[in-house]
Write a protein that holds these residues in place. Structure first.
Motif, PDB file in Angstrom:
ATOM      1  N   CYS A  49     -37.875  64.795  -6.780  1.00 51.80           N
ATOM      2  CA  CYS A  49     -38.058  65.416  -8.098  1.00 51.80           C
ATOM      3  C   CYS A  49     -38.298  66.940  -8.379  1.00 51.80           C
ATOM      4  O   CYS A  49     -38.772  67.503  -7.191  1.00 51.80           O
ATOM      5  CB  CYS A  49     -39.343  64.635  -8.644  1.00 51.80           C
ATOM      6  SG  CYS A  49     -39.046  62.832  -8.932  1.00 51.80           S
ATOM      7  N   ARG A  98     -37.325  62.820 -17.127  1.00 55.02           N
ATOM      8  CA  ARG A  98     -38.787  62.576 -17.900  1.00 55.02           C
ATOM      9  C   ARG A  98     -38.603  62.518 -19.389  1.00 55.02           C
ATOM     10  O   ARG A  98     -38.103  63.126 -20.009  1.00 55.02           O
ATOM     11  CB  ARG A  98     -39.758  63.549 -17.527  1.00 55.02           C
ATOM     12  CG  ARG A  98     -41.173  63.091 -17.820  1.00 55.02           C
ATOM     13  CD  ARG A  98     -42.215  64.007 -17.347  1.00 55.02           C
ATOM     14  NE  ARG A  98     -43.721  63.810 -17.766  1.00 55.02           N
ATOM     15  CZ  ARG A  98     -44.177  64.540 -18.850  1.00 55.02           C
ATOM     16  NH1 ARG A  98     -43.657  65.281 -19.375  1.00 55.02           N
ATOM     17  NH2 ARG A  98     -45.352  63.994 -19.063  1.00 55.02           N
ATOM     18  N   ALA A 104     -44.576  68.942 -15.942  1.00 53.80           N
ATOM     19  CA  ALA A 104     -44.980  67.573 -15.125  1.00 53.80           C
ATOM     20  C   ALA A 104     -44.929  67.952 -13.833  1.00 53.80           C
ATOM     21  O   ALA A 104     -43.672  68.147 -13.408  1.00 53.80           O
ATOM     22  CB  ALA A 104     -44.052  66.271 -15.617  1.00 53.80           C
ATOM     23  N   PHE A 109     -44.148  62.469 -11.112  1.00 54.32           N
ATOM     24  CA  PHE A 109     -43.021  61.819 -11.601  1.00 54.32           C
ATOM     25  C   PHE A 109     -42.338  61.026 -10.607  1.00 54.32           C
ATOM     26  O   PHE A 109     -41.918  59.891 -11.131  1.00 54.32           O
ATOM     27  CB  PHE A 109     -42.081  62.845 -12.289  1.00 54.32           C
ATOM     28  CG  PHE A 109     -40.964  62.609 -12.970  1.00 54.32           C
ATOM     29  CD1 PHE A 109     -39.747  62.962 -12.688  1.00 54.32           C
ATOM     30  CD2 PHE A 109     -40.876  61.691 -14.281  1.00 54.32           C
ATOM     31  CE1 PHE A 109     -38.452  62.064 -12.978  1.00 54.32           C
ATOM     32  CE2 PHE A 109     -39.865  61.208 -14.713  1.00 54.32           C
ATOM     33  CZ  PHE A 109     -38.544  61.586 -14.375  1.00 54.32           C
ATOM     34  N   ASP A 115     -41.787  56.542 -16.974  1.00 53.70           N
ATOM     35  CA  ASP A 115     -41.882  57.639 -17.969  1.00 53.70           C
ATOM     36  C   ASP A 115     -40.680  58.265 -17.915  1.00 53.70           C
ATOM     37  O   ASP A 115     -40.242  59.663 -18.061  1.00 53.70           O
ATOM     38  CB  ASP A 115     -42.779  58.931 -17.585  1.00 53.70           C
ATOM     39  CG  ASP A 115     -44.148  58.842 -18.473  1.00 53.70           C
ATOM     40  OD1 ASP A 115     -45.101  59.659 -18.077  1.00 53.70           O
ATOM     41  OD2 ASP A 115     -44.276  57.945 -19.256  1.00 53.70           O
TER      42      ASP A 115
END
Length: 129
Positions: A49, A98, A104, A109, A115
């Motif tokens: 991510c 997201r 974030a 994540f 989410d």
């Protein structure tokens, strides 16, 4: 919003692939996003991510040192360079965005694995031994 993954395929162990995720319909640079995968019979896992501006990344231990995530906010595209592929990398790979814009952490994540606001149809990666 439209999310389209591409770049998957079949390779032999040790080979490389570069996945791309083209996004339209949202302000691309506002969102943390990442690559998740799901192998047959297994649960989905966060592979890698990246933050909104790409200044922080996360990699699952299983891919660290082999995969590289990047993004081009001007082209609205997310990438995953996968090198030294192993049979255990075989899975459907999804670009997940997201649900909420703003900061974030990429590790959060990827690891919380929810989410999600937007995703594509996936691209299949098959690695043979």
């Amino acid at each position: 919003e439209k999310v389209v993954e591409s770049g998957g395929g079949s390779v032999q162990s040790g080979g490389s692939l570069r996945l791309s995720c083209s996004v339209s319909g949202l302000t691309f640079g506002d969102y943390t996003m990442g690559w998740f995968r799901q192998a047959s019979g297994k649960s989905r896992e966060g592979v890698s991510c990246i933050t909104r501006n790409g200044d922080d990344t996360y990699y699952a231990d299983s891919v660290k040192g082999r995969f590289t995530i990047s993004r081009d906010n001007g082209q609205h595209t997310l990438f995953l360079q996968m090198n030294s592929l192993k049979p255990e990398d075989t899975a459907m790979y999804y670009c997940m965005i997201r649900r909420y814009a703003g900061y974030a952490g990429p590790a959060h994540f990827c690891q919380t694995n929810h989410d999600f606001g937007y995703w594509g149809q996936g691209t299949r990666v098959t690695v043979s031994s």
